[in-house]
Design a protein around this motif. Sequence first.
Motif, short mmCIF file in Angstrom:
data_model
loop_
_atom_site.label_atom_id
_atom_site.label_comp_id
_atom_site.label_asym_id
_atom_site.label_seq_id
_atom_site.Cartn_x
_atom_site.Cartn_y
_atom_site.Cartn_z
N GLU A 62 1.12 -1.05 0.03
CA GLU A 62 0.35 0.10 0.72
C GLU A 62 0.72 1.25 0.42
N GLY A 63 1.93 0.82 0.34
CA GLY A 63 2.94 1.85 0.37
C GLY A 63 3.20 2.51 -0.90
N ARG A 64 3.06 4.25 -1.24
CA ARG A 64 4.12 5.32 -2.70
C ARG A 64 4.79 6.18 -1.83
N LEU A 65 5.71 5.98 -3.34
CA LEU A 65 6.52 7.31 -2.59
C LEU A 65 6.92 8.31 -4.16
N HIS A 66 6.25 9.69 -3.98
CA HIS A 66 6.15 10.06 -5.13
C HIS A 66 8.07 10.50 -5.38
N LEU A 67 8.28 10.04 -6.66
CA LEU A 67 10.04 10.67 -6.88
C LEU A 67 9.42 12.46 -7.35
N GLN A 68 10.41 12.58 -6.31
CA GLN A 68 10.44 14.06 -6.69
C GLN A 68 10.98 14.13 -7.86
N GLY A 69 11.21 15.43 -9.12
CA GLY A 69 11.87 15.79 -9.88
C GLY A 69 12.94 14.74 -10.04
N PHE A 70 11.83 13.50 -10.85
CA PHE A 70 12.37 12.21 -11.85
C PHE A 70 12.94 12.74 -13.22
N LYS A 71 11.94 13.02 -13.45
CA LYS A 71 11.98 13.36 -14.28
C LYS A 71 13.05 14.62 -15.34
N GLU A 72 13.36 15.15 -14.30
CA GLU A 72 14.08 16.37 -14.51
C GLU A 72 15.57 16.15 -14.58
N GLU A 73 16.26 14.83 -13.50
CA GLU A 73 16.83 13.93 -13.52
C GLU A 73 17.38 13.47 -14.73
N MET A 74 16.61 12.34 -14.43
CA MET A 74 15.98 11.31 -15.46
C MET A 74 17.24 11.97 -16.78
N ASP A 75 16.19 13.06 -17.25
CA ASP A 75 16.87 13.34 -18.64
C ASP A 75 17.90 13.93 -18.40
N TYR A 76 18.22 14.83 -16.99
CA TYR A 76 19.75 15.23 -17.30
C TYR A 76 20.37 14.09 -17.54
N VAL A 77 20.82 13.25 -16.48
CA VAL A 77 21.72 12.17 -16.35
C VAL A 77 21.31 11.47 -18.35
N VAL A 78 20.65 10.99 -18.32
CA VAL A 78 20.57 10.27 -19.43
C VAL A 78 21.87 11.01 -20.42
N GLU A 79 21.02 12.70 -20.53
CA GLU A 79 21.71 13.59 -22.00
C GLU A 79 24.11 13.20 -21.18
N ASN A 80 23.80 13.49 -20.30
CA ASN A 80 25.35 12.71 -19.41
C ASN A 80 25.67 12.34 -19.77
N ILE A 81 25.03 10.84 -20.33
CA ILE A 81 26.00 9.18 -20.52
C ILE A 81 26.05 9.45 -21.65
N LYS A 82 25.16 9.61 -22.56
CA LYS A 82 25.09 9.30 -23.89
C LYS A 82 26.35 9.98 -24.57
N GLY A 83 27.11 9.54 -25.05
CA GLY A 83 28.40 9.25 -25.95
C GLY A 83 29.37 9.97 -24.54
N ASN A 84 28.77 9.69 -23.33
CA ASN A 84 30.74 10.15 -22.19
C ASN A 84 31.02 8.94 -22.10
N SER A 85 32.49 8.41 -22.41
CA SER A 85 32.72 7.20 -22.08
C SER A 85 33.03 6.52 -21.01
N ASN A 86 32.53 8.09 -19.67
CA ASN A 86 33.66 8.25 -18.27
C ASN A 86 32.15 6.78 -17.57
N TYR A 87 31.09 6.70 -18.61
CA TYR A 87 30.27 6.15 -17.82
C TYR A 87 31.07 4.30 -17.82
N GLY A 88 31.33 3.90 -19.13
CA GLY A 88 31.77 2.88 -19.05
C GLY A 88 31.13 2.51 -20.73
N GLU A 89 31.44 1.66 -21.18
CA GLU A 89 31.08 1.85 -22.67
C GLU A 89 29.77 0.62 -23.04
N LYS A 90 29.77 -0.22 -21.79
CA LYS A 90 28.26 -1.14 -21.58
C LYS A 90 27.56 -0.10 -20.98
N MET A 91 27.29 0.59 -20.44
CA MET A 91 26.22 1.11 -19.74
C MET A 91 25.43 2.48 -20.89
#
Length: 121
Positions: free
Chosen positions: A84-113
């Motif tokens: 029955e428990g729910r936690l609203h993940l506030q800022g999820f979209k903004e954070e995911m958009d930022y992290v995903v854009e930062n990962i794309k083409g960035n070898s610091n995260y590892g080739e597989k990621m």
Amino acid sequence: MKKRVLIDFAEIKNEELLLYAAEPVAIGEMKPVGQILVDSDQLSFIYLAEQDGDYTYITIPESVWTSVKTALDSNFEAYAVHGEGRLHLQGFKEEMDYVVENIKGNSNYGEKMVDRVEAVF
């Protein structure tokens, strides 16, 4: 010691992204921090929540990324759920958009990621 909550299933229901915890956990007692980290070794995103003054890592593995992508594209709110428990993940979209854009083409995260993120997002 940091607590970890593994998300093992995701669905979109009533224009919300629901991320279901694999193990019993008091999701409703947590507070959202609004920050996402990356675990390249485990091919996961980690949403930070707080409980009793310590961080809980809500781990979002590659197996649910397709649902996450659909929710992001549709601007749906995200929730971690157990019982029955729910936690609203506030800022999820903004954070995911930022992290995903930062990962794309960035070898610091590892080739597989980088390859997996680029394939899904």
